[in-house]
Design a protein around this motif. Structure first.
Motif, short mmCIF file in Angstrom:
data_model
loop_
_atom_site.label_atom_id
_atom_site.label_comp_id
_atom_site.label_asym_id
_atom_site.label_seq_id
_atom_site.Cartn_x
_atom_site.Cartn_y
_atom_site.Cartn_z
N CYS A 100 -5.07 5.55 5.20
CA CYS A 100 -4.25 4.52 4.54
C CYS A 100 -3.24 5.21 3.62
N CYS A 135 -4.34 4.07 -0.34
CA CYS A 135 -5.53 4.59 -1.04
C CYS A 135 -5.99 5.94 -0.51
N HIS A 175 -4.41 -0.37 4.69
CA HIS A 175 -5.50 -1.34 4.88
C HIS A 175 -4.99 -2.74 4.56
N CYS A 232 -5.60 -3.28 0.89
CA CYS A 232 -4.62 -2.59 0.04
C CYS A 232 -3.30 -3.35 0.05
ZN LIG Z 1 -6.26 1.57 1.66
#
Ligand SMILES: [Zn+2]
Length: 119
Positions: free
Chosen positions: A73, A76, A105, A108
């Protein structure tokens, strides 16, 4: 970058255009509800493609970004399955291009949108 918001005058223009399109859809569909629905669906789909590109192109881009980001990702840094990922545009108006997107994600993405006040 925040998306442009329509001014009051531009909003009037947009609503006039929408009224015109709906009137034409009614005329083309006539009394045939299924035909009216089919015209509506076609226009909706094509306008969506104008903004988002075609699904096959987005799927291809997602796969490329996923490989480029080593299955992680971009927000993150955690590992991320391709099926559990979304393309995030930097500037919505610039579309789904390699330089204007990153893969993140869905969670996210949601947190980002909430932080920007979009949700
Ligand atoms: Zn993420």
């Amino acid at each position: 970058m925040a998306n442009k918001r329509l001014s009051a005058e531009e909003l009037v223009n947009a609503n006039e255009l929408l009224s015109y399109i709906r009137k034409r859809l009614d005329e083309l569909g006539g009394a045939d509800r299924k035909l009216r629905f089919a015209y509506n669906r076609k226009i909706t789909k094509e306008l969506g493609y104008d903004e988002r590109g075609k699904p096959m192109a987005r799927r291809k881009l997602k796969k490329e970004k996923w490989k480029e980001q080593n299955h992680r990702c971009a927000e993150c840094g955690e590992e991320m399955p391709l099926a559990y990922s979304v393309l995030d545009r930097q500037n919505a108006v610039d579309g789904y291009t390699k330089n204007n997107t990153r893969l993140i994600h869905p969670d996210c993405d949601y947190k980002n949108q909430a932080a920007k006040g979009y949700t």
